[in-house]
Design a protein around this motif. Structure first.
Motif, PDB file in Angstrom:
ATOM      1  N   ASP A  27     -59.851   7.872 -36.216  1.00  0.00           N
ATOM      2  CA  ASP A  27     -61.148   8.282 -35.682  1.00  0.00           C
ATOM      3  C   ASP A  27     -61.884   9.202 -36.643  1.00  0.00           C
ATOM      4  O   ASP A  27     -63.106   9.097 -36.811  1.00  0.00           O
ATOM      5  CB  ASP A  27     -60.964   8.978 -34.329  1.00  0.00           C
ATOM      6  N   THR A  71     -75.648   1.584 -24.027  1.00  0.00           N
ATOM      7  CA  THR A  71     -74.191   1.509 -23.845  1.00  0.00           C
ATOM      8  C   THR A  71     -73.627   2.828 -23.332  1.00  0.00           C
ATOM      9  O   THR A  71     -72.702   2.853 -22.513  1.00  0.00           O
ATOM     10  CB  THR A  71     -73.512   1.136 -25.179  1.00  0.00           C
ATOM     11  N   TYR A  72     -74.171   3.946 -23.813  1.00  0.00           N
ATOM     12  CA  TYR A  72     -73.669   5.268 -23.420  1.00  0.00           C
ATOM     13  C   TYR A  72     -74.623   5.985 -22.468  1.00  0.00           C
ATOM     14  O   TYR A  72     -74.410   7.156 -22.150  1.00  0.00           O
ATOM     15  CB  TYR A  72     -73.455   6.129 -24.671  1.00  0.00           C
ATOM     16  N   THR A 132     -69.215  13.238 -33.479  1.00  0.00           N
ATOM     17  CA  THR A 132     -70.110  12.890 -32.380  1.00  0.00           C
ATOM     18  C   THR A 132     -71.576  13.162 -32.728  1.00  0.00           C
ATOM     19  O   THR A 132     -71.886  13.931 -33.634  1.00  0.00           O
ATOM     20  CB  THR A 132     -69.759  13.696 -31.110  1.00  0.00           C
ATOM     21  N   ILE A 134     -72.236  10.830 -28.109  1.00  0.00           N
ATOM     22  CA  ILE A 134     -72.009   9.478 -28.613  1.00  0.00           C
ATOM     23  C   ILE A 134     -71.123   9.552 -29.848  1.00  0.00           C
ATOM     24  O   ILE A 134     -71.374  10.383 -30.735  1.00  0.00           O
ATOM     25  CB  ILE A 134     -73.350   8.810 -28.991  1.00  0.00           C
ATOM     26  N   TYR A 154     -69.487   6.874 -35.084  1.00  0.00           N
ATOM     27  CA  TYR A 154     -69.229   5.537 -35.606  1.00  0.00           C
ATOM     28  C   TYR A 154     -70.006   4.472 -34.848  1.00  0.00           C
ATOM     29  O   TYR A 154     -70.353   3.433 -35.406  1.00  0.00           O
ATOM     30  CB  TYR A 154     -67.728   5.225 -35.548  1.00  0.00           C
ATOM     31  N   SER A 155     -70.307   4.729 -33.557  1.00  0.00           N
ATOM     32  CA  SER A 155     -71.025   3.730 -32.768  1.00  0.00           C
ATOM     33  C   SER A 155     -72.447   3.525 -33.263  1.00  0.00           C
ATOM     34  O   SER A 155     -73.065   2.494 -32.976  1.00  0.00           O
ATOM     35  CB  SER A 155     -71.045   4.149 -31.291  1.00  0.00           C
ATOM     36  N   SER A 205     -71.883   0.663 -35.554  1.00  0.00           N
ATOM     37  CA  SER A 205     -71.145  -0.492 -35.021  1.00  0.00           C
ATOM     38  C   SER A 205     -71.846  -1.135 -33.830  1.00  0.00           C
ATOM     39  O   SER A 205     -71.636  -2.302 -33.539  1.00  0.00           O
ATOM     40  CB  SER A 205     -69.726  -0.074 -34.606  1.00  0.00           C
ATOM     41  N   ASP A 206     -72.695  -0.368 -33.115  1.00  0.00           N
ATOM     42  CA  ASP A 206     -73.402  -0.885 -31.946  1.00  0.00           C
ATOM     43  C   ASP A 206     -74.910  -0.842 -32.200  1.00  0.00           C
ATOM     44  O   ASP A 206     -75.380  -0.226 -33.152  1.00  0.00           O
ATOM     45  CB  ASP A 206     -73.062  -0.064 -30.699  1.00  0.00           C
TER      46      ASP A 206
END
Length: 428
Positions: free
Chosen positions: A196, A223-224, A237, A250, A253-254, A257-258
């Protein structure tokens, strides 16, 4: 006699005194060691007191006279205190070998511990400098939207890694190169344990280099459940303050990736888009007679258009001998077409609408709920509350204007509508 010989005599004074008064040599040696340690501790506390009330206060006095705020942040991050710790450390480093001259094993452990402490102290000083630099840059407007927290955490991780390498080298008597080789052999385990952290590190670098998100950006991340302003970006974060003043965290990394929506482009553009539709009942659309046209000419926004347009249509119909006993024959105007022109003229006249950006009133494909008439334009004011006011003002007017064109809005029937219809039917 030099200073070192004088210190040796002073350190051995109590041992010689106790032996001279009949105490065993071994017991006198340990008792002398205990007394010397107590004296050394008092000296260290005295030096710390002097550092706290002289060096640090002097540094504060100096910073109060300077115009820059960077030295103020150095004080807040304990930079002078960390620097001041080198003085008692120097005293210990000089006196400890004399006190433990007869205990070589203890001296070996002492030197190792001191070296480790020096490494940690240097890391603390680097951390203090890094925090001071970050806090100082946060006060500069040109760095307000930069993820300084992420940068500082990345640099701090590398500093700690280097520090741990030297600590490992000190504990194992192996070179730093040997530690790196060992680290390479255990890389698979390290990647698994720190997955992570490594992903966050990579994401922070990509977010910063590619300028994906800045502090102060408005983002929407369904998504979050995040919809608000980015207040903090760090290694692990991203913190978002939502419009209801709640906070959503959040994973960094998202962001790579998202998929998420960043409203920065809208905030930096000259205007903010308004894109909404009104739904017109299809059975209310009709051809307009000359009487209808004359009635609509009283609406000043479209009066010149109707005059010119109807003149062209009449000339075409006359030149082609069109039978106008039926409205459907030849060329005609419709109430929906004229209302569309009215809406376009109204937007052109509206002071809050940006005229140099897209401005369009268009039909969309008919739906079971009627014909969507879409308004597409941009407001000059991008602030949320003013933007909503402008949007509401435009549609308040257009919805109120629709009946003047013998058009009807589509609206699903309510319970009152059904009861009214059934009541009228029963009466008939």
């Amino acid at each position: 006699m030099n200073i070192q010989e004088g210190l040796v005599d002073l350190i051995c004074f109590f041992e010689e005194f106790f032996v001279a008064h009949g105490m065993s040599a071994t017991f006198a040696q340990y008792l002398n060691l205990l007394i010397n340690l107590v004296v050394l501790t008092l000296i260290i506390f005295g030096i710390n007191y002097m550092i706290k009330h002289f060096i640090i206060e002097t540094f504060k006095l100096f910073t109060n006279k300077t115009k820059t705020t960077f030295d103020d942040f150095l004080i807040k991050s304990n930079f002078p205190r960390y620097i001041g710790r080198f003085l008692p450390l120097f005293v210990i480093y000089e006196l400890f070998p004399l006190i433990f001259s007869e205990f070589p094993d203890v001296l070996k452990i002492f030197y190792r511990l001191v070296d480790i402490y020096i490494i940690i102290l240097i890391v603390w000083i680097c951390r203090s400098m890094l925090r001071s630099t970050r806090n100082y840059l946060n006060t500069r407007t040109e760095f307000n939207d930069k993820p300084l927290e992420s940068f500082s955490q990345i640099i701090m991780i590398f500093i700690w890694i280097i520090g741990f390498m030297f600590i490992f080298s000190e504990l194992t008597d192996r070179s730093v190169i040997g530690f790196i080789y060992t680290l390479g052999a255990a890389s698979a385990v390290i990647l698994l344990i720190f997955k992570d952290t490594i992903l966050g590190l990579v994401a922070s670098i990509q977010v910063s280099v590619n300028d994906i998100v800045r502090i102060g950006d408005w983002i929407t991340f369904e998504t979050y459940g995040a919809d608000g302003t980015v207040t903090e970006i760090n290694l692990a974060t991203v913190r978002v303050q939502n419009w209801d003043n709640t906070y959503t965290t959040i994973p960094t990394y998202s962001l790579i990736s998202d998929s998420f929506q960043n409203w920065r482009g809208m905030q930096e553009s000259p205007g903010r888009r308004i894109k909404r539709s009104v739904f017109i009942k299809q059975n209310s659309v009709k051809f307009l007679s000359h009487d209808d046209i004359e009635k609509l000419k009283k609406i000043h926004l479209i009066a010149p258009y109707l005059e010119n347009r109807q003149s062209e249509i009449d000339k075409f119909n006359e030149s082609n001998n069109i039978d106008k006993s039926l409205l459907i024959n030849g060329r005609n105007q419709t109430n929906l077409g004229i209302f569309r022109k009215y809406a376009d003229s109204y937007l052109q006249e509206h002071s809050a609408v940006h005229k140099e950006m897209y401005l369009m009133v268009r039909h969309l494909a008919p739906t079971p709920n009627g014909i969507p008439l879409e308004i597409l334009c941009f407001s000059r004011d991008k602030r949320w509350e003013n933007y909503e006011y402008i949007s509401a003002d435009i549609f308040d007017h257009l919805i109120a204007a629709i009946p003047y064109f013998d058009l009807k809005l589509f609206e699903a029937p309510s319970g009152d509508d059904i009861r009214s219809f059934l009541g009228e039917k029963s009466e008939s």
